[in-house]
Design an enzyme around this catalytic site. Structure first.
Site, PDB file in Angstrom:
ATOM      1  N   THR A   2     125.739  51.250 -26.629  1.00 46.78           N
ATOM      2  CA  THR A   2     124.671  51.517 -25.659  1.00 46.78           C
ATOM      3  C   THR A   2     125.101  52.393 -24.500  1.00 46.78           C
ATOM      4  O   THR A   2     126.275  52.439 -24.141  1.00 46.78           O
ATOM      5  CB  THR A   2     124.140  50.173 -25.087  1.00 46.78           C
ATOM      6  N   ASN A   7     122.788  51.852 -22.081  1.00 46.79           N
ATOM      7  CA  ASN A   7     121.831  51.003 -21.376  1.00 46.79           C
ATOM      8  C   ASN A   7     120.454  51.666 -21.383  1.00 46.79           C
ATOM      9  O   ASN A   7     119.731  51.560 -22.347  1.00 46.79           O
ATOM     10  CB  ASN A   7     122.289  50.632 -19.963  1.00 46.79           C
ATOM     11  N   THR A  25     119.815  51.486 -26.485  1.00 52.33           N
ATOM     12  CA  THR A  25     120.972  51.034 -27.219  1.00 52.33           C
ATOM     13  C   THR A  25     120.767  51.505 -28.644  1.00 52.33           C
ATOM     14  O   THR A  25     119.691  51.945 -28.998  1.00 52.33           O
ATOM     15  CB  THR A  25     121.022  49.493 -27.077  1.00 52.33           C
TER      16      THR A  25
END
Ligand code: GLY
Length: 577
Positions: free
Chosen positions: A407, A409, A389
């Site tokens: 983000t 992820n 992120t």
């Protein structure tokens, strides 16, 4: 101006010079007065600025933000420009294929919170990552096209644009130029791209700029023409230039060639949402944070309130007593996260109770300052009514404060580069609870509140945060780090508000993390050894972890200057004027 410079290493500079033979005519191509040179730049870790300032994960993106403010843009303009620039220069997390959250306060004193979190595709189902025996196939929620949610970042940029002053064409052009003519990559980026090469090849169906025959070296130039064209379609056609037309078709084509399920309709239907920012008092300070579908704001609220009456400053910074208290409040807040938090459009999140002082006092009733409370004995509170992120902190000279966390992820997301469009997709589906009791990539557990449903937003930990002092702008803060985000922000705030640290120390001092399950305390290598030994004696399982967070902080000093700090843990860098 106090400044500490950390330039690219000697090898980087040598290779950079070699590249410049070809790049000479293209130097200083970006920004007001062509102030940003993507072939020759330095990392600046801390500085004080009189007017606008930016702290984010990459020096070029910070410089783009400062240059936009110099051109007359405000902090919202800068946030949009920085976000698009990060999508080019920081492919590990900067993105247009992901999502995020913004928390801001305008110069008029209005709180703003924008949710551009990804959503589950329309064809998503609760059991989509389970095999026929009901076992979780967790690889599928992390890698390849089935792992991606419908991206929200571009819709978020257009929602933020409502508060900006300059046209999108001005704000996105620096990113277009850098993608088109290239930029010199750092040692960390070269390492990241080399480490991900195989995964890119496996999880994408077409060649991309991120993969080349030979290995990436510090000082190489990364050119991404496909991404430049994608950004031009956004510049020329607005939000529809991404969610409809050619780019939308390229996304769906990639889904069809891979194993993805995002449809043209999913893209067309995606909407960023305005939410009501959370706001609470802490010893006279006002803290403003992101509500669900991020867990960040409410967890930070709970943790701050659980320590508020205990005079932690007297215990001493990272003394066993202070750290033990903070671990125990982290444990209790994260137990609530696992049970009660999810997308508020799909799940009734008991915000009132979770933030109630009596409830929080009750959560601490079994707190014992001499020993660890085992997580198996800590359930979520009973309620009668939910890693990679990147963060951007910006302050402008008008008094607008903007905190944005976005983000993909995991680092480089799901490793699927949209063929012909040049951008990396997220693997945000892994932030859902794919099966109760099965940890996600951050080891976090979840249940029904965060189960997969079509069009639902997956629970996040992102915590863009603002602090007011005497009701005036004081701190902008945030960090990446998956589930460690709220604890890193919590500790940064405690460092500044309780231990009187400046922004640089607050960001760089070692951090620790407890998230209820697994029942362990992660700690960074420079964490105090005596405190670690004392905690072990109290029954804590201490687990070393290379890094916790990459926090970007701006603090207003009494003379009005913006003390701006970028985390030492990455290429993070500040810029301003
Ligand atoms: N993907 C990390 C988060 O949203 O918390």
């Amino acid at each position: 101006m106090k400044k500490s410079l950390l330039c690219l290493g000697a090898i980087g500079l040598q290779l950079l010079t070699a590249q410049l033979v070809n790049a000479q005519s293209k130097t200083a191509i970006v920004g007001a007065g062509k102030a940003v040179d993507p072939y020759n730049y330095a990392i600046v870790k801390t500085a004080e600025f009189k007017n606008g300032s930016v702290s984010c994960a990459h020096p070029l993106a910070s410089m783009v933000g400062a240059s936009i403010m110099k051109q007359g843009g405000n902090a919202f303009d800068a946030a949009i420009a920085v976000q698009f620039a990060l999508a080019v220069v920081y492919p590990a997390a900067g993105n247009i294929g992901g999502g995020g959250f913004l928390v801001a306060r305008t110069k008029e004193g209005k709180n703003i919170s924008i949710d551009f979190r990804e959503t589950a595709p329309g064809k998503a189902t609760k059991d989509m990552y389970l095999d026929k025996d009901g076992n979780a196939i967790t690889k599928l929620s992390k890698l390849g096209a089935l792992a991606n949610g419908v991206p929200g970042t571009v819709a978020g940029a257009f929602e933020i644009l409502k508060y900006a002053k300059l046209p999108i064409s001005t704000l996105i052009q620096p990113a277009i130029d850098i993608a088109e003519f290239g930029f010199v990559i750092s040692e960390k980026e070269a390492k990241g791209l080399n480490g991900t090469k195989e995964s890119f090849v496996k999880n994408s169906t077409m060649p991309s700029a991120y993969v080349k025959e030979t290995i990436w070296k510090t000082g190489d130039t990364l050119v991404n023409k496909d991404l430049a064209e994608t950004l031009k379609r956004i510049r020329d056609n607005g939000q529809k230039g991404f969610y409809e037309g050619k780019t939308a078709q390229l996304i769906v084509d990639e889904m069809n060639r891979g194993n993805g399920i995002i449809s043209l309709q999913d893209l067309k239907d995606y909407k960023a949402k305005s939410r009501t920012a959370l706001q609470f008092d802490y010893k006279g300070y006002t803290i403003i944070g992101m509500p669900p579908p991020s867990s960040g704001g409410i967890i930070i609220w709970q943790m701050m309130k659980m320590i508020e009456n205990r005079n932690i400053a007297q215990y001493g910074f990272q003394s066993p007593k202070a750290v033990q208290l903070m671990i125990e409040v982290e444990r209790r807040a994260y137990a609530d996260r696992a049970e009660h938090l999810g997308d508020p459009d799909f799940w009734k999140v008991p915000m009132k109770t979770l933030s109630d002082n009596t409830y929080l006092a009750k959560r601490m009733e079994d707190y014992d300052s001499t020993k660890a409370t085992p997580s198996k004995d800590i359930k979520a509170g009973t309620i009668h009514e939910s890693n990679e992120t990147t963060h951007i902190s910006i302050f402008d000279k008008e008094g607008n404060m903007v905190s944005v966390t976005t983000t993909l992820n995991g680092g480089y997301g799901n490793r699927t580069v949209i063929g012909g469009a040049g951008f990396i997709m997220n693997n945000e589906m892994d932030d859902f609870s794919v099966k109760p009791g099965t940890p996600n990539m951050f080891g976090a557990l979840g249940g029904t509140a965060n189960a997969i449903e079509p069009h639902k937003r997956m629970l996040s930990s992102m915590s863009p945060t603002l602090v007011l002092k005497n009701n005036k702008p004081y701190i902008v803060a945030g960090t990446p780090g998956g589930t460690t985000i709220p604890t890193s922000v919590f500790q940064t705030l405690v460092n500044m508000l309780e231990f009187n640290m400046n922004a640089e120390d607050a960001v760089n001092k070692p951090k620790f993390h407890h998230q209820w399950m697994p029942d362990q305390v992660d700690f960074e290598p420079t964490f105090n050894k005596d405190t670690k030994t004392a905690l072990e004696a109290m029954g804590y399982k201490m687990t070393p972890r290379a890094q916790l967070g990459r926090t970007e902080v701006i603090r207003i000093l009494p003379d009005g200057k913006k003390e701006t700090a970028a985390d030492k843990r990455g290429d993070d860098s500040v810029a301003g004027y």
